[in-house]
Scaffold this motif. Structure first.
Motif, short mmCIF file in Angstrom:
data_model
loop_
_atom_site.label_atom_id
_atom_site.label_comp_id
_atom_site.label_asym_id
_atom_site.label_seq_id
_atom_site.Cartn_x
_atom_site.Cartn_y
_atom_site.Cartn_z
N SER A 91 0.81 -1.22 0.00
CA SER A 91 0.00 0.00 0.00
C SER A 91 0.85 1.27 0.00
CB SER A 91 -0.93 0.01 1.22
OG SER A 91 -0.15 0.01 2.40
N GLY A 92 2.10 1.17 -0.43
CA GLY A 92 2.97 2.33 -0.44
C GLY A 92 4.14 2.14 -1.39
N SER A 93 5.33 2.50 -0.91
CA SER A 93 6.53 2.43 -1.74
C SER A 93 7.73 1.98 -0.91
CB SER A 93 6.86 3.81 -2.32
OG SER A 93 5.78 4.35 -3.03
N ILE A 94 8.70 1.39 -1.60
CA ILE A 94 10.01 1.15 -1.02
C ILE A 94 10.93 2.20 -1.65
CG2 ILE A 94 12.01 -0.38 -0.87
CD1 ILE A 94 10.12 -2.74 -1.00
N VAL A 95 11.54 3.00 -0.79
CA VAL A 95 12.48 4.01 -1.26
C VAL A 95 13.88 3.45 -1.07
CG1 VAL A 95 13.33 6.36 -0.93
CG2 VAL A 95 10.89 5.86 -0.61
N GLU A 96 14.66 3.43 -2.17
CA GLU A 96 16.04 2.97 -2.08
C GLU A 96 16.96 4.18 -2.21
OE1 GLU A 96 19.34 0.12 -4.27
OE2 GLU A 96 17.25 -0.02 -4.89
N PHE A 97 17.97 4.21 -1.35
CA PHE A 97 18.93 5.30 -1.34
C PHE A 97 20.20 4.89 -2.07
CE2 PHE A 97 16.11 5.76 2.27
CZ PHE A 97 15.70 7.07 2.14
N HIS A 98 21.03 5.87 -2.39
CA HIS A 98 22.27 5.62 -3.14
C HIS A 98 23.20 4.67 -2.42
CE1 HIS A 98 21.32 8.47 -6.28
NE2 HIS A 98 21.02 9.38 -5.37
N ASP A 99 23.12 4.59 -1.09
CA ASP A 99 24.01 3.68 -0.35
C ASP A 99 23.45 2.26 -0.25
OD1 ASP A 99 21.96 3.90 1.52
OD2 ASP A 99 23.21 4.81 3.07
N GLY A 100 22.28 2.02 -0.86
CA GLY A 100 21.68 0.70 -0.85
C GLY A 100 20.68 0.46 0.25
N SER A 101 20.60 1.35 1.22
CA SER A 101 19.61 1.19 2.29
C SER A 101 18.22 1.54 1.76
CB SER A 101 19.96 2.06 3.49
OG SER A 101 19.89 3.44 3.15
N THR A 102 17.19 1.04 2.44
CA THR A 102 15.82 1.26 2.01
C THR A 102 14.94 1.62 3.19
OG1 THR A 102 15.23 -1.07 2.30
CG2 THR A 102 16.00 -0.40 0.11
N VAL A 103 13.80 2.21 2.87
CA VAL A 103 12.76 2.48 3.87
C VAL A 103 11.42 2.28 3.17
CG1 VAL A 103 12.64 4.98 3.43
CG2 VAL A 103 11.91 4.07 5.64
N ILE A 104 10.47 1.71 3.89
CA ILE A 104 9.11 1.53 3.38
C ILE A 104 8.27 2.69 3.87
CG2 ILE A 104 7.05 0.07 3.41
CD1 ILE A 104 8.96 -2.33 3.81
N VAL A 105 7.58 3.34 2.94
CA VAL A 105 6.71 4.47 3.28
C VAL A 105 5.32 4.21 2.73
CG1 VAL A 105 8.61 6.14 3.36
CG2 VAL A 105 7.40 5.77 1.21
N ARG A 106 4.35 4.90 3.28
CA ARG A 106 2.97 4.70 2.84
C ARG A 106 2.63 5.49 1.57
NH1 ARG A 106 -0.76 3.47 7.93
NH2 ARG A 106 0.82 2.42 9.14
N LYS A 107 3.45 6.48 1.27
CA LYS A 107 3.20 7.31 0.09
C LYS A 107 3.48 6.51 -1.18
CE LYS A 107 4.60 11.69 -1.96
NZ LYS A 107 5.44 12.88 -1.79
N LYS A 108 2.58 6.61 -2.15
CA LYS A 108 2.79 5.97 -3.45
C LYS A 108 3.52 6.97 -4.34
CE LYS A 108 -1.23 3.03 -3.05
NZ LYS A 108 -2.50 2.57 -3.62
N ILE A 109 4.80 6.68 -4.64
CA ILE A 109 5.62 7.63 -5.39
C ILE A 109 6.22 7.05 -6.66
CG2 ILE A 109 6.21 9.15 -3.49
CD1 ILE A 109 8.75 7.55 -3.08
N TYR A 110 5.74 5.91 -7.10
CA TYR A 110 6.29 5.27 -8.29
C TYR A 110 5.60 5.76 -9.54
CZ TYR A 110 2.62 2.46 -6.21
OH TYR A 110 1.48 2.06 -5.57
#
Length: 110
Positions: A91-110
């Motif tokens: 129900s949201g998005s996985i945001v991946e950062f340049h260092d390879g770490s990720t965070v799951i957020v509820r915002k749909k940003i794809y």
């Protein structure tokens, strides 16, 4: 070391309430409580006044938005300058950062 803090007194309700202080300017710090129903917040006391550590996402967003941070949901602030990509996740998005770490957020940003 620099700290972004919020004024304890004389706030006007805009971004000028947030200031940067140097840790070397701090005379002392303690825990400050607005009233009996409030949580204690770290307060820094300097010769230029007293300042509170940021304690809410709203305060952090106001202080850091000029550095590229955006609130992606009610519990996560993301530095858009560090985002590599965002992918659909339930129900949201996985945001991946340049260092390879990720965070799951509820915002749909794809």
């Amino acid at each position: 070391m620099k700290l972004i803090v919020v004024k304890l007194n004389d706030r006007v309700g805009d971004n000028s309430d947030f200031v940067e202080i140097d840790i070397n300017e701090v005379n002392y710090f303690d825990l400050w409580k607005k009233d009996s129903n409030s949580d204690k917040v770290l307060a820094f006391h300097t010769s230029k006044g007293s300042f509170l550590a940021l304690s809410t996402l709203k305060e952090a967003h106001s202080a850091y938005c000029e550095y590229g941070f955006e609130l992606y949901d009610r519990s996560t602030g993301v530095n858009n300058q560090r985002v590599k990509e965002a992918k659909q996740h339930k129900s949201g998005s996985i945001v991946e950062f340049h260092d390879g770490s990720t965070v799951i957020v509820r915002k749909k940003i794809y």
